[in-house]
Design a protein around this motif. Structure first.
Motif, PDB file in Angstrom:
ATOM      1  N   ARG A   1       0.813  -1.206   0.000  1.00  0.00           N
ATOM      2  CA  ARG A   1       0.000   0.000   0.000  1.00  0.00           C
ATOM      3  C   ARG A   1       0.853   1.266   0.000  1.00  0.00           C
ATOM      4  O   ARG A   1       0.584   2.201  -0.746  1.00  0.00           O
ATOM      5  N   ARG A   2       1.896   1.291   0.863  1.00  0.00           N
ATOM      6  CA  ARG A   2       2.720   2.503   0.945  1.00  0.00           C
ATOM      7  C   ARG A   2       3.414   2.783  -0.379  1.00  0.00           C
ATOM      8  O   ARG A   2       3.503   3.934  -0.811  1.00  0.00           O
ATOM      9  N   ARG A   3       3.898   1.739  -1.046  1.00  0.00           N
ATOM     10  CA  ARG A   3       4.559   1.918  -2.337  1.00  0.00           C
ATOM     11  C   ARG A   3       3.563   2.441  -3.372  1.00  0.00           C
ATOM     12  O   ARG A   3       3.897   3.301  -4.201  1.00  0.00           O
ATOM     13  N   ILE A   4       2.352   1.937  -3.327  1.00  0.00           N
ATOM     14  CA  ILE A   4       1.323   2.400  -4.266  1.00  0.00           C
ATOM     15  C   ILE A   4       1.052   3.886  -4.075  1.00  0.00           C
ATOM     16  O   ILE A   4       0.942   4.641  -5.051  1.00  0.00           O
ATOM     17  N   LEU A   5       0.963   4.330  -2.828  1.00  0.00           N
ATOM     18  CA  LEU A   5       0.712   5.742  -2.553  1.00  0.00           C
ATOM     19  C   LEU A   5       1.849   6.623  -3.071  1.00  0.00           C
ATOM     20  O   LEU A   5       1.612   7.711  -3.608  1.00  0.00           O
ATOM     21  N   VAL A   6       3.084   6.156  -2.919  1.00  0.00           N
ATOM     22  CA  VAL A   6       4.230   6.910  -3.432  1.00  0.00           C
ATOM     23  C   VAL A   6       4.163   7.007  -4.955  1.00  0.00           C
ATOM     24  O   VAL A   6       4.378   8.074  -5.546  1.00  0.00           O
ATOM     25  N   ILE A   7       3.842   5.895  -5.603  1.00  0.00           N
ATOM     26  CA  ILE A   7       3.759   5.883  -7.069  1.00  0.00           C
ATOM     27  C   ILE A   7       2.642   6.799  -7.545  1.00  0.00           C
ATOM     28  O   ILE A   7       2.807   7.551  -8.519  1.00  0.00           O
ATOM     29  N   ILE A   8       1.496   6.768  -6.866  1.00  0.00           N
ATOM     30  CA  ILE A   8       0.395   7.657  -7.240  1.00  0.00           C
ATOM     31  C   ILE A   8       0.812   9.116  -7.083  1.00  0.00           C
ATOM     32  O   ILE A   8       0.463   9.974  -7.909  1.00  0.00           O
ATOM     33  N   GLY A   9       1.605   9.414  -6.048  1.00  0.00           N
ATOM     34  CA  GLY A   9       2.118  10.766  -5.884  1.00  0.00           C
ATOM     35  C   GLY A   9       3.002  11.190  -7.044  1.00  0.00           C
ATOM     36  O   GLY A   9       2.917  12.332  -7.525  1.00  0.00           O
ATOM     37  N   ILE A  10       3.862  10.274  -7.520  1.00  0.00           N
ATOM     38  CA  ILE A  10       4.719  10.567  -8.676  1.00  0.00           C
ATOM     39  C   ILE A  10       3.869  10.792  -9.921  1.00  0.00           C
ATOM     40  O   ILE A  10       4.094  11.742 -10.686  1.00  0.00           O
ATOM     41  N   LEU A  11       2.880   9.931 -10.112  1.00  0.00           N
ATOM     42  CA  LEU A  11       1.991  10.089 -11.268  1.00  0.00           C
ATOM     43  C   LEU A  11       1.253  11.420 -11.208  1.00  0.00           C
ATOM     44  O   LEU A  11       1.042  12.075 -12.238  1.00  0.00           O
ATOM     45  N   ALA A  12       0.860  11.834 -10.000  1.00  0.00           N
ATOM     46  CA  ALA A  12       0.176  13.116  -9.847  1.00  0.00           C
ATOM     47  C   ALA A  12       1.088  14.282 -10.248  1.00  0.00           C
ATOM     48  O   ALA A  12       0.644  15.244 -10.879  1.00  0.00           O
ATOM     49  N   LEU A  13       2.373  14.203  -9.904  1.00  0.00           N
ATOM     50  CA  LEU A  13       3.312  15.255 -10.304  1.00  0.00           C
ATOM     51  C   LEU A  13       3.485  15.290 -11.818  1.00  0.00           C
ATOM     52  O   LEU A  13       3.624  16.365 -12.413  1.00  0.00           O
TER      53      LEU A  13
ATOM     54  N   TYR B   1      -1.895   3.117 -16.214  1.00  0.00           N
ATOM     55  CA  TYR B   1      -0.868   2.679 -15.261  1.00  0.00           C
ATOM     56  C   TYR B   1      -1.432   2.701 -13.842  1.00  0.00           C
ATOM     57  O   TYR B   1      -1.258   1.748 -13.069  1.00  0.00           O
ATOM     58  N   ALA B   2      -2.127   3.782 -13.473  1.00  0.00           N
ATOM     59  CA  ALA B   2      -2.711   3.889 -12.136  1.00  0.00           C
ATOM     60  C   ALA B   2      -3.825   2.864 -11.932  1.00  0.00           C
ATOM     61  O   ALA B   2      -3.973   2.306 -10.838  1.00  0.00           O
ATOM     62  N   GLN B   3      -4.629   2.618 -12.969  1.00  0.00           N
ATOM     63  CA  GLN B   3      -5.686   1.609 -12.851  1.00  0.00           C
ATOM     64  C   GLN B   3      -5.102   0.223 -12.626  1.00  0.00           C
ATOM     65  O   GLN B   3      -5.678  -0.594 -11.901  1.00  0.00           O
ATOM     66  N   GLN B   4      -3.955  -0.052 -13.237  1.00  0.00           N
ATOM     67  CA  GLN B   4      -3.283  -1.328 -12.999  1.00  0.00           C
ATOM     68  C   GLN B   4      -2.760  -1.426 -11.569  1.00  0.00           C
ATOM     69  O   GLN B   4      -2.674  -2.514 -10.999  1.00  0.00           O
ATOM     70  N   LEU B   5      -2.416  -0.298 -10.983  1.00  0.00           N
ATOM     71  CA  LEU B   5      -1.961  -0.288  -9.597  1.00  0.00           C
ATOM     72  C   LEU B   5      -3.069  -0.712  -8.644  1.00  0.00           C
ATOM     73  O   LEU B   5      -2.836  -1.456  -7.686  1.00  0.00           O
ATOM     74  N   VAL B   6      -4.293  -0.217  -8.892  1.00  0.00           N
ATOM     75  CA  VAL B   6      -5.431  -0.479  -8.001  1.00  0.00           C
ATOM     76  C   VAL B   6      -6.601  -0.982  -8.852  1.00  0.00           C
ATOM     77  O   VAL B   6      -7.569  -0.251  -9.101  1.00  0.00           O
TER      78      VAL B   6
END
Length: 403
Positions: free
Chosen positions: A217-229, A334-339
């Motif tokens: 979960r924590r890694r997913i949140l970090v990746i989503i933050g990068i995608l948001a940037l 990419y984000a949809q594949q994450l979650v």
């Protein structure tokens, strides 16, 4: 590259429902044509109401901000319980905003029209994106591009319609486009019927829900933050063109309002072209590779733009539009594949964030343009694609397989 389809059963949904994707793309075109009429009208509204760049930016913020705040909520709600007529309702709100815009008599009424159009977009984008994935047959990038190219085409049509219809016939002629919203409501009613039938088929077949993602979960949140940037870099740059490009052309090169609208159409048409080819490429080579090229790869062209003459400005904006266009489709898939078990929520979050950051960016750039001038805005925004370097921290596509 991962080609797993954890949120869809093996049959019969392995077939791509192109008719449904076509209907969603058509309605995306109609929806975005309506909403693109607002920024395309900014020069007219500025003349009619003596608006400053700050007021124009705030008007854009009213539209973008409304859509931004509500889209995640819509996505979350439709993940939990699909609403099969919600899309038609959203198009009805866009229709109401369009009519209000046509007959507005004061700046406050313009803001009300912008909010109504924003509400329509808040409903349309996350739920339609969720249905596009459902109809994809596993070709997620292709489906998202097919869906989003309709929106890009609609965004490109707005300035063209403004140049040839609204400018000659006046602000009230915007009401003529209410027929587009009515057509969209009819088509989306039919799409809702398809979605309800598909929902019943899945329930009868006892299709298993999407499995949990492989990454913690924590890694997913970090990746989503990068995608948001990355979304931030793309959308702030794009809004600098969609909101202020016409003013830049008029101020820098002395072109007419109609000529500036046509050059904006060239840029938006390039965005549509890039979106169309970006999804299938992402399905073949992976989403991460597309993100690399579409964000960081545009940097040399954005740096050259503020120093170009009129001809090269048109050429550079065309190249920028094509290259940068595929970024959002790749990031979203990419984000949809994450979650994979929260498709509506993820779609709503990213569409909402994109709308919100574009609205905030428009307001901030409007204030900056009043303070430092339009040319300074483009010199500053030229560096935004450097944020694409963060792509190096994204895991490869095959690391996103569900367990």
């Amino acid at each position: 590259m991962s080609t797993t389809t954890p949120d869809l059963p093996a049959a019969p949904e392995t077939r791509t429902a192109y008719l449904v994707l076509g209907a969603l793309s058509l309605c995306h075109m109609l929806n975005d044509t309506i909403q693109s009429l607002l920024p395309a009208l900014y020069p007219v509204l500025q003349a009619n109401y003596a608006l400053s760049f700050t007021q124009i930016g705030l008007l854009h913020f009213a539209f973008q901000g409304t859509a931004s705040v509500l889209q995640p909520a819509v996505g979350f709600a439709t993940d939990r319980r699909p609403r099969f007529r919600l899309l038609a309702l959203g198009m009805g709100l866009s229709l109401a905003g369009l009519v209000t815009l046509a007959f507005a008599h004061a700046y406050g009424v313009l803001l009300l029209a912008a909010v109504s159009i924003g509400l329509g977009s808040a409903i349309f984008h996350p739920d339609a994106s969720r249905l596009a994935r459902l109809a994809s047959g596993g070709r997620y990038g292709t489906a998202q591009s097919f869906f989003q190219v309709g929106g890009n085409a609609g965004s490109a049509l707005g300035p063209l319609l403004a140049a040839f219809i609204v400018l000659p016939f006046g602000q009230s002629s915007v009401a003529w486009f209410s027929v587009l919203a009515l057509l969209g409501m009819i088509v989306l009613w039919k799409v809702g019927s398809w979605a309800r039938a598909r929902h019943r088929e899945r329930a009868a077949a006892r299709v298993a829900p999407a499995r949990d993602p492989r990454l913690p979960r924590r890694r997913i949140l970090v990746i989503i933050g990068i995608l948001a940037l990355l979304v931030f870099s793309k959308y702030v740059y794009v809004v600098s063109l969609t909101s202020f490009y016409t003013f830049y052309l008029i101020e820098t090169f002395g072109v007419s309002v109609r000529e500036s609208q046509l050059l904006l159409f060239v840029f938006l048409g390039a965005v549509a072209l890039g979106t169309f080819v970006g999804g299938p490429i992402g399905d073949r080579i992976g989403r991460k590779a597309v993100i690399w090229v579409s964000i960081l790869g545009v940097l040399p062209f954005t740096l050259a733009l503020p120093h170009a003459n009129l001809l090269w400005t048109a050429i550079l904006t065309f190249v920028i539009g094509v290259v940068i266009a595929s970024a959002f489709s790749a990031i979203l898939v990419y984000a949809q594949q994450l979650v994979p078990n929260r498709i509506g929520l993820i779609s709503g979050l990213f569409f909402g964030f994109a709308f919100g950051i574009a609205g905030i960016g428009a307001a901030a750039l409007g204030i900056l343009a009043d303070w430092k001038g339009i040319a300074f805005v483009y010199r500053l925004c030229a560096w935004l694609p450097l944020i694409g370097l963060l792509t190096v921290f994204l895991p490869p596509d095959n690391a996103l397989k569900s367990r």
